[in-house]
Scaffold this motif. Structure first.
Motif, PDB file in Angstrom:
ATOM      1  N   UNK A 159       0.858  -1.190   0.000  1.00  0.00           N
ATOM      2  CA  UNK A 159       0.000   0.000   0.000  1.00  0.00           C
ATOM      3  C   UNK A 159       0.893   1.238   0.000  1.00  0.00           C
ATOM      4  N   UNK A 162       0.152   4.008   2.607  1.00  0.00           N
ATOM      5  CA  UNK A 162       0.463   3.579   3.970  1.00  0.00           C
ATOM      6  C   UNK A 162       1.962   3.586   4.220  1.00  0.00           C
ATOM      7  N   UNK A 163       2.717   3.068   3.280  1.00  0.00           N
ATOM      8  CA  UNK A 163       4.175   3.072   3.456  1.00  0.00           C
ATOM      9  C   UNK A 163       4.711   4.498   3.517  1.00  0.00           C
ATOM     10  N   UNK A 164       4.177   5.348   2.679  1.00  0.00           N
ATOM     11  CA  UNK A 164       4.666   6.732   2.663  1.00  0.00           C
ATOM     12  C   UNK A 164       4.368   7.422   3.982  1.00  0.00           C
ATOM     13  N   UNK A 165       3.164   7.224   4.513  1.00  0.00           N
ATOM     14  CA  UNK A 165       2.847   7.837   5.809  1.00  0.00           C
ATOM     15  C   UNK A 165       3.772   7.307   6.894  1.00  0.00           C
ATOM     16  N   UNK A 166       4.090   6.039   6.819  1.00  0.00           N
ATOM     17  CA  UNK A 166       4.984   5.466   7.819  1.00  0.00           C
ATOM     18  C   UNK A 166       6.386   6.082   7.714  1.00  0.00           C
ATOM     19  N   UNK A 200       7.964  -4.481   4.877  1.00  0.00           N
ATOM     20  CA  UNK A 200       7.008  -4.585   5.983  1.00  0.00           C
ATOM     21  C   UNK A 200       5.720  -5.225   5.493  1.00  0.00           C
TER      22      UNK A 200
ATOM     23  N   UNK B 177       2.002  14.495  11.954  1.00  0.00           N
ATOM     24  CA  UNK B 177       1.085  14.254  10.837  1.00  0.00           C
ATOM     25  C   UNK B 177      -0.359  14.598  11.216  1.00  0.00           C
ATOM     26  N   UNK B 186      -5.836   6.451   9.206  1.00  0.00           N
ATOM     27  CA  UNK B 186      -4.548   6.395   8.517  1.00  0.00           C
ATOM     28  C   UNK B 186      -3.391   6.294   9.503  1.00  0.00           C
ATOM     29  N   UNK B 189      -2.930   2.875  10.776  1.00  0.00           N
ATOM     30  CA  UNK B 189      -2.150   2.055   9.849  1.00  0.00           C
ATOM     31  C   UNK B 189      -0.650   2.294  10.006  1.00  0.00           C
ATOM     32  N   UNK B 190      -0.297   3.526  10.362  1.00  0.00           N
ATOM     33  CA  UNK B 190       1.113   3.793  10.642  1.00  0.00           C
ATOM     34  C   UNK B 190       1.571   2.938  11.818  1.00  0.00           C
ATOM     35  N   UNK B 193       1.955  -0.623  10.740  1.00  0.00           N
ATOM     36  CA  UNK B 193       3.188  -0.793   9.971  1.00  0.00           C
ATOM     37  C   UNK B 193       4.408  -0.779  10.880  1.00  0.00           C
ATOM     38  N   UNK B 194       4.389   0.124  11.852  1.00  0.00           N
ATOM     39  CA  UNK B 194       5.554   0.260  12.720  1.00  0.00           C
ATOM     40  C   UNK B 194       5.789  -0.983  13.567  1.00  0.00           C
ATOM     41  N   UNK B 196       4.899  -4.184  12.725  1.00  0.00           N
ATOM     42  CA  UNK B 196       5.047  -5.444  12.005  1.00  0.00           C
ATOM     43  C   UNK B 196       6.395  -6.058  12.372  1.00  0.00           C
ATOM     44  N   UNK B 197       6.389  -7.381  12.509  1.00  0.00           N
ATOM     45  CA  UNK B 197       7.632  -8.102  12.775  1.00  0.00           C
ATOM     46  C   UNK B 197       8.293  -7.696  14.077  1.00  0.00           C
TER      47      UNK B 197
END
Lengths: 200, 200
Positions: A159, A162-166, A200, B177, B186, B189-190, B193-194, B196-197
């Motif tokens: 996504x 999503x990656x960009x926001x992260x 990720x 943000x 959104x 989702x960050x 993502x942060x 994960x793993x």
DNA sequence: CGACTTCTGTACCGATCGGAATAGAATTGT
DNA sequence: ACAATTCTATTCCGATCGGTACAGAAGTCG
């Protein structure tokens, strides 16, 4: 060949406009938009208020010019990062560039992040232009990731938004920590950690 | 029995000090330390400057009191997160709490992050107390992760300081943000993502 | 030489900043 | 009743804010 200043009439400017802008940028960087008074700015620029107003218009326009200079100088890593051949390379170049700029170049922290976070009346113009800068950088990164998906560089299920926001969140957080005195090496470790198991 | 205000002599205060403090906190939250003028503050608090000075001392002390209230209210998730049974649970509770507070409660963003980032002369006192708050929160998280390593909750090779800096960076970036208008989902989702793993 | 244009320095503008001085109002204790 | 104490409201303070008016200096034109 003619006179030293071909075709330019009137009294010549006695200061270097680029150098003055550089000094102003550093003051905004250190003190933020509202925290940088005209006295601070013109003192660092080595000119009077009258000369500043004649050359730049007003404080807000001076800030926009200083921000443009910041974008092309200390923050140029952001645009360069998008040209990396892979999405991971772009993310890493962005974050490593951020760490470098917020710890080694100029004042601690990032002009884009700390220039005007709260939206008080006086800071509103700067706040909006900075929020726009951040949103645009995020969208540029998203677009770069979208391209990576199309190229097969990122998995089809990734996504980009999503990656960009992260990635941007990590970058902004790094800038905040730099103002708290966290150093270059420790922030590099934050980047290492953020990019483990990419994408990720 | 006795008179309504046992032992308290002098004219009674006509406003609720907690409610006034709550209003002041919201103004600081929205406008930052320097951006919140005494006129803004006392206007929102519904009292005059004289009453504010009598009750709180000066602007800086009012800010400290408002910050304490913020810590015990909107930012109480930070302390609660440390009590989660696992390191991952602590990190997740911290980040989810941050997302909730910076998007759903009060003004967008975080008082701790946007209260006084630049270190101009006027903002210095607030800047230092906020930087101290952030550093302390980071050290508390580091200590929590250290305990997790001792308990076998995190692998023996994990670096508590490094993980703590990473989690805090993501949290601060989320706060930035939020001021740019990025929404609750959104930012969730960050967090996804942060983490994960985990433990990375 | 002027006439014209543009920059520079000084002096100043009203507005707002955080803060304090003072007087009066409201409560307690005696 | 009366002194003591603490609050509230009005008024004012010097400093600083961003911005400007004005006069003179320094150039290019004819």
């Amino acid at each position: 060949m003619g006179s030293p200043r071909n075709g330019v009439i009137g009294r010549p400017r006695e200061f270097d406009i680029d150098e003055a802008l550089e000094r102003a940028m550093l003051v905004f960087w250190e003190r933020g938009y509202e925290g940088a008074s005209l006295t601070d700015l013109t003192g660092a620029m080595g000119i009077t208020k009258t000369s500043m107003y004649a050359a730049f218009g007003n404080k807000e326009q001076l800030f926009r010019r200083a921000l443009a200079r910041y974008t092309e100088g200390p923050a140029s890593y952001a645009a360069r990062a998008l040209e990396e051949p892979t999405a991971r390379g772009a993310a890493e170049a962005f974050l490593r560039g951020a760490v470098r700029t917020v710890t080694l170049t100029g004042p601690s922290g990032c002009l884009i992040v700390q220039g005007a976070l709260p939206s008080s009346d006086g800071a509103r113009p700067a706040h909006e232009v900075l929020a726009g800068w951040r949103a645009e950088a995020r969208l540029d990164m998203e677009e770069r990731f979208r391209r990576a998906v199309a190229e097969g560089d990122l998995p089809a299920g990734a996504d980009p938004a999503r990656l960009a926001r992260y990635v941007m969140a990590v970058g902004f957080g790094i800038a905040v920590q730099a103002t708290d005195g966290v150093g270059h090496d420790e922030l590099q470790e934050v980047v290492d950690t953020a990019l483990l198991n990419w994408p990720l």
